[in-house]
Structures are given as structure tokens and as C-alpha cells.
Design a protein around this motif. Structure first.
Motif, short mmCIF file in Angstrom:
data_model
loop_
_atom_site.label_atom_id
_atom_site.label_comp_id
_atom_site.label_asym_id
_atom_site.label_seq_id
_atom_site.Cartn_x
_atom_site.Cartn_y
_atom_site.Cartn_z
N THR A 131 0.86 -1.17 0.00
CA THR A 131 0.00 0.00 0.00
C THR A 131 0.89 1.22 0.00
O THR A 131 1.66 1.41 0.92
CB THR A 131 -0.90 0.03 1.24
OG1 THR A 131 -1.66 -1.17 1.26
CG2 THR A 131 -1.81 1.23 1.23
N THR A 132 0.80 2.05 -1.03
CA THR A 132 1.69 3.18 -1.15
C THR A 132 1.12 4.41 -0.47
O THR A 132 0.01 4.41 0.01
CB THR A 132 1.97 3.48 -2.63
OG1 THR A 132 0.74 3.51 -3.33
CG2 THR A 132 2.84 2.39 -3.24
N ALA A 133 1.91 5.45 -0.41
CA ALA A 133 1.55 6.65 0.34
C ALA A 133 0.28 7.28 -0.20
O ALA A 133 -0.02 7.22 -1.38
CB ALA A 133 2.69 7.65 0.27
N ALA A 134 -0.46 7.90 0.72
CA ALA A 134 -1.75 8.48 0.35
C ALA A 134 -1.56 9.64 -0.64
O ALA A 134 -2.38 9.86 -1.52
CB ALA A 134 -2.48 8.96 1.60
N LEU A 135 -0.50 10.42 -0.47
CA LEU A 135 -0.24 11.53 -1.37
C LEU A 135 0.59 11.03 -2.55
O LEU A 135 1.73 10.63 -2.38
CB LEU A 135 0.49 12.65 -0.63
CG LEU A 135 -0.29 13.28 0.52
CD1 LEU A 135 0.57 14.32 1.23
CD2 LEU A 135 -1.58 13.92 0.01
N ALA A 136 0.00 11.08 -3.73
CA ALA A 136 0.65 10.51 -4.90
C ALA A 136 1.86 11.34 -5.31
O ALA A 136 1.91 12.55 -5.11
CB ALA A 136 -0.35 10.44 -6.05
N ASP A 137 2.85 10.68 -5.86
CA ASP A 137 4.00 11.32 -6.48
C ASP A 137 4.43 10.40 -7.61
O ASP A 137 3.92 9.29 -7.74
CB ASP A 137 5.11 11.57 -5.45
CG ASP A 137 5.66 10.30 -4.84
OD1 ASP A 137 5.95 9.35 -5.58
OD2 ASP A 137 5.80 10.25 -3.61
N PRO A 138 5.36 10.83 -8.45
CA PRO A 138 5.73 10.01 -9.61
C PRO A 138 6.21 8.61 -9.25
O PRO A 138 5.88 7.64 -9.95
CB PRO A 138 6.84 10.83 -10.27
CG PRO A 138 6.52 12.24 -9.91
CD PRO A 138 5.98 12.16 -8.50
N VAL A 139 6.99 8.47 -8.17
CA VAL A 139 7.48 7.15 -7.78
C VAL A 139 6.33 6.27 -7.32
O VAL A 139 6.22 5.09 -7.70
CB VAL A 139 8.54 7.27 -6.68
CG1 VAL A 139 8.95 5.88 -6.17
CG2 VAL A 139 9.77 8.01 -7.19
N THR A 140 5.44 6.84 -6.50
CA THR A 140 4.28 6.10 -6.03
C THR A 140 3.40 5.67 -7.20
O THR A 140 2.94 4.52 -7.26
CB THR A 140 3.45 6.95 -5.07
OG1 THR A 140 4.21 7.21 -3.89
CG2 THR A 140 2.16 6.24 -4.67
N ASP A 141 3.17 6.58 -8.14
CA ASP A 141 2.32 6.25 -9.28
C ASP A 141 2.93 5.10 -10.09
O ASP A 141 2.22 4.18 -10.51
CB ASP A 141 2.15 7.48 -10.19
CG ASP A 141 1.28 8.55 -9.55
OD1 ASP A 141 0.57 8.24 -8.58
OD2 ASP A 141 1.32 9.70 -10.03
N ARG A 142 4.23 5.14 -10.32
CA ARG A 142 4.89 4.09 -11.10
C ARG A 142 4.89 2.76 -10.34
O ARG A 142 4.70 1.69 -10.93
CB ARG A 142 6.30 4.51 -11.46
CG ARG A 142 6.35 5.62 -12.51
CD ARG A 142 7.77 6.10 -12.76
NE ARG A 142 8.61 5.07 -13.36
CZ ARG A 142 9.91 5.23 -13.57
NH1 ARG A 142 10.52 6.35 -13.21
NH2 ARG A 142 10.62 4.25 -14.13
N ALA A 143 5.08 2.84 -9.02
CA ALA A 143 5.04 1.62 -8.22
C ALA A 143 3.64 1.00 -8.25
O ALA A 143 3.49 -0.23 -8.34
CB ALA A 143 5.46 1.92 -6.78
N ASP A 144 2.63 1.84 -8.19
CA ASP A 144 1.25 1.34 -8.26
C ASP A 144 0.97 0.69 -9.61
O ASP A 144 0.30 -0.35 -9.69
CB ASP A 144 0.26 2.48 -8.02
CG ASP A 144 0.19 2.91 -6.56
OD1 ASP A 144 0.70 2.16 -5.70
OD2 ASP A 144 -0.37 3.99 -6.28
N ASP A 145 1.48 1.27 -10.68
CA ASP A 145 1.30 0.69 -12.01
C ASP A 145 1.97 -0.68 -12.09
O ASP A 145 1.40 -1.63 -12.65
CB ASP A 145 1.89 1.62 -13.08
CG ASP A 145 1.04 2.84 -13.33
OD1 ASP A 145 -0.14 2.84 -12.95
OD2 ASP A 145 1.58 3.81 -13.91
N ILE A 146 3.17 -0.78 -11.54
CA ILE A 146 3.88 -2.06 -11.54
C ILE A 146 3.11 -3.08 -10.71
O ILE A 146 3.00 -4.25 -11.10
CB ILE A 146 5.32 -1.88 -11.01
CG1 ILE A 146 6.15 -1.11 -12.05
CG2 ILE A 146 5.97 -3.23 -10.71
CD1 ILE A 146 7.51 -0.67 -11.55
N ALA A 147 2.57 -2.65 -9.57
CA ALA A 147 1.80 -3.55 -8.72
C ALA A 147 0.59 -4.12 -9.46
O ALA A 147 0.31 -5.33 -9.39
CB ALA A 147 1.35 -2.82 -7.45
N ARG A 148 -0.13 -3.25 -10.15
CA ARG A 148 -1.30 -3.72 -10.89
C ARG A 148 -0.92 -4.65 -12.03
O ARG A 148 -1.58 -5.66 -12.28
CB ARG A 148 -2.11 -2.51 -11.39
CG ARG A 148 -2.88 -1.79 -10.30
CD ARG A 148 -3.80 -0.73 -10.88
NE ARG A 148 -3.05 0.42 -11.36
CZ ARG A 148 -2.77 1.49 -10.63
NH1 ARG A 148 -3.18 1.55 -9.37
NH2 ARG A 148 -2.10 2.51 -11.14
#
Length: 221
Positions: A22-39
Motif C-alpha cells: 500500500t503506497t503513500a496516500a499523497l501521490a507522487d511520480p514514484v508512487t504512481d509508477r510503483a502502483d502501475d507495476i503492482a497492478r
């Protein structure tokens, strides 16, 4: 999905970790890319046909490596690179898989030291699963003691996490501690849903249910 061959990395590495970061509530480029990889990881692991998994996971590893290189001090980037690497190791097996598993250990060790929250917990859980699945010396670096320590470290941070409880239950099952394994797996089934991780949640619950059936058979339930 599991086999244990002394001279290769077990295929269970392909589920190391079905990994819920579960990534940080406030999105940032690293979080967004990590979420994409997770999906994408969940889609490849649980939905892509077996014959296409190796190619798809190899492609995803390129993306995960790039993220880890771009954000070497972000635990979620390293942890997801580790998760994808573990999946690829399981798909490859043999010496190639073991080599990837060694790289994975390094990534997860770094991630566990960078974060004391969810990302760090995932790294601890992944390390624990790695330590009890790879062969021990002289072939590999497997260790039941290190596995137990890392799995418990992950549970301490995220006691209700579905992956932390699944792998703890799997470890206990392998040790013949069936009653404790059943308890951990029931906790895994009761874990809260993870927004945006619907495919991963459904796949992991299936893993939990299959293992729980084996545990109950041992208990005579």
C-alpha cells in the motif's frame, strides 16, 4: 504452484509475494509508477496464460529495474523491483533463478532498512518467504531461523496484512505447526480489501483458501 527441488529456486517464488504494497496516500511520480507495476504484476501473475508469463514478467522487470534505479532510496521502488524479480526467479528456476534470488535478497534488505511502514513490512515478509523457500547451504542461502525472524518483523508492522499472514501460515505449515498455520490463514482471509488491488486480493485469497484446505486436512477438520 509450489514444488521443492533441492537444486533450483522453488516456483513458490512466483508468489513472493503476491505482494500488497500500500503506497503513500499523497501521490507522487514514484508512487504512481510503483502502483502501475503492482497492478501489472497482479495481472501477469494471476491472469496471463502460463505460456506467456515468462515474457510478460521479463518485460515488467525492465520497468521495475528502471524505477529502482531512478529512486534508489525509495522502499516501495526497491520492494516492487524485488517482488517482480522473485516472480521471474520462480519462472526461470534452476541456477538462473537462484542468481536472481540473490539479487532479490539484496534489494529487499535495502528496502527493509529504508522504511518502517508498509513498504518495509512488505520487504521483511518477502525476505522471510525467500529464506524458507530457497535451498540452504551449500546450494543456496536458505535459513529457517532468518525466515521466522523476517516474517515476524513484517507481521509486527502490519498484523492484519493478507500477504504477511499468508506467508507466515505457509511457513508454519511447512514446519508442521498446523493449528498455528490455520490461525494465520484465517487472519489472512479476514484482511481488509486493498483499493486498486482487486486482482491481487482475489488471487491471494485463492492461495490462502488452497493452503487452508491442506492445513485442515492435516488437522482432520
Amino acid at each position: 504452484m509450489r514444488f521443492r527441488i533441492k537444486n533450483s529456486v522453488p516456483a513458490v517464488l512466483t508468489v513472493i509475494l503476491g505482494a500488497a504494497l500500500t503506497t503513500a496516500a499523497l501521490a507522487d511520480p514514484v508512487t504512481d509508477r510503483a502502483d502501475d507495476i503492482a497492478r501489472t504484476w497482479a495481472q501477469v501473475h494471476y491472469r496471463v496464460p502460463a505460456a506467456q508469463k515468462l515474457g510478460a514478467m521479463t518485460k515488467l522487470k525492465t520497468q521495475a529495474d528502471a524505477l529502482a534505479q531512478a529512486a534508489p532510496n525509495r522502499a516501495e521502488a526497491l520492494a516492487w523491483d524485488g517482488i517482480v524479480t522473485s516472480s521471474l526467479a520462480g519462472l526461470k528456476g534452476g541456477i538462473g533463478g537462484l542468481s536472481l534470488a540473490k539479487d532479490l535478497r539484496t534489494m529487499l534488505e535495502r528496502a527493509s532498512k529504508l522504511d518502517n511502514g508498509t513498504a518495509g513490512a512488505m520487504a521483511h515478509t518477502s525476505l522471510g518467504a525467500l529464506y524458507y523457500q530457497v535451498p540452504g547451504w551449500p546450494i543456496g542461502f536458505g535459513s529457517k531461523d532468518k525466515a521466522r525472524s523476517e516474517l515476524l518483523a513484517g507481521l509486527k508492522i502490519t498484523p492484519r496484512d493478507i500477504d504477511a499472514n499468508y506467508f507466515w501460515g505457509d511457513f508454519l505449515f511447512a514446519q508442521g505447526q498446523y493449528a498455528d498455520a490455520a490461525k494465520a490463514l484465517r487472519t489472512a482471509l479476514a484482511a481488509p480489501a486493498r483499493p486498486g488491488r482487486e486482482i491481487a486480493d482475489a488471487g491471494r485469497r485463492g492461495d490462502v483458501q488452497q493452503l487452508l484446505a491442506k492445513v485442515n486436512a492435516k488437522l482432520g477438520a
